[in-house]
Design a protein around this motif. Sequence first.
Motif, mmCIF file in Angstrom:
data_model
loop_
_atom_site.group_PDB
_atom_site.id
_atom_site.type_symbol
_atom_site.label_atom_id
_atom_site.label_comp_id
_atom_site.label_asym_id
_atom_site.label_seq_id
_atom_site.Cartn_x
_atom_site.Cartn_y
_atom_site.Cartn_z
ATOM 1 N N GLN A 1 -46.767 38.820 22.182
ATOM 2 C CA GLN A 1 -45.427 38.243 22.032
ATOM 3 C C GLN A 1 -44.350 39.332 22.118
ATOM 4 O OE1 GLN A 1 -45.296 34.678 21.200
ATOM 5 N NE2 GLN A 1 -43.267 35.059 22.036
ATOM 6 N N ARG A 2 -44.606 40.448 21.419
ATOM 7 C CA ARG A 2 -43.636 41.548 21.390
ATOM 8 C C ARG A 2 -43.440 42.138 22.790
ATOM 9 N NH1 ARG A 2 -46.247 45.249 18.658
ATOM 10 N NH2 ARG A 2 -46.372 46.669 20.438
ATOM 11 N N GLU B 1 -41.358 39.821 24.876
ATOM 12 C CA GLU B 1 -39.936 39.905 24.509
ATOM 13 C C GLU B 1 -39.273 41.148 25.116
ATOM 14 O OE1 GLU B 1 -40.207 39.685 20.272
ATOM 15 O OE2 GLU B 1 -40.612 37.517 20.305
ATOM 16 N N ASN B 2 -40.097 42.177 25.376
ATOM 17 C CA ASN B 2 -39.586 43.401 26.005
ATOM 18 C C ASN B 2 -39.649 43.326 27.532
ATOM 19 O OD1 ASN B 2 -39.081 44.583 23.529
ATOM 20 N ND2 ASN B 2 -41.087 45.541 23.393
#
Length: 316
Positions: free
Chosen positions: A112-113, A116-117
């Motif tokens: 997920q992280r 998002e990046n």
Amino acid sequence: MAKQPLTLYLAAPRGFCAGVDRAIKIVEMALQKWGAPVYVRHEIVHNKFVVDGLKAKGAVFVEELSDCPTDRPVIFSAHGVPKSVPAEAAERRMIFVDATCPLVSKVHIEAQRHAENGLQMIMIGHKDHPETVGTMGQLPEGEVLLVETVLDVATVQVRDPEHIAFVTQTTLSVDDTADIVAALKTRFPAIVGPHKEDICYATTNRQEAVKAMAPHADAMLVVGAPNSSNSRRLVEVGAKAGCAYAQLVQRATDIDWRALEGVASIGVTAGASAPEELIDEVIDAIGARYDVTVCTIETAVENVEFKVPRVLRAAE
């Protein structure tokens, strides 16, 4: 007739890991809290003996959420689920408890992280394994690409080689995965990896113990289910580490004694979803046939414990 002498090597650590322990506890506590039946989406862990034991207590195992009534609690298995599953449960106003192993959840958060990046994900895993399906299902279609082998790395088509990251299934072979990661880094020098190894401590520890045990044992028995990824990897690791014969057995009754004829030593280990009583059963079966000397080969000591979800800890 005198029994043939045999050295029995026991790998340590072996058997249950903290994530499996927690998942089983979650089903048992849910049955205590809400009574039977409690529904479980997919096998809570990949072990028939464990699943049958929970069925006897009132757990009902189903493959899809649509197979569950809305008025009974449902538990998601230790392997994790795609995001769409809890969303559907919430929409149907069901009580649901997530038994996903915290180390699998860590991979979900990581994916997920990265997304998002602005990074596209490559997942190293086994196609159709529930953990892989769950992790890939954390992000929209096409955002996670699957590679299973070094050969897959050569053909995977990414959107932008400068903006990609990788995660792995937690139950893979440590050595095979290292080869795939090396191939990814060679083809995509900008690829971002996990802060810390995704392959979980229990998988790594069990494989290390097998590597230490394999050169000493003429044959090896791995207690585990055929659909258990980490158990099957132990068989492969044992064979690669120099053990001439490695066999996966669910229970003592599955042991192929003819294949063990003439051996002077047997190594025993177990996958992370195999309970101690099945390991004891295999040890007893060997003891019934041979004059056994037991040697433990210990490569790590585990003291990891994971808390169960708050909904089950809260006093009602």
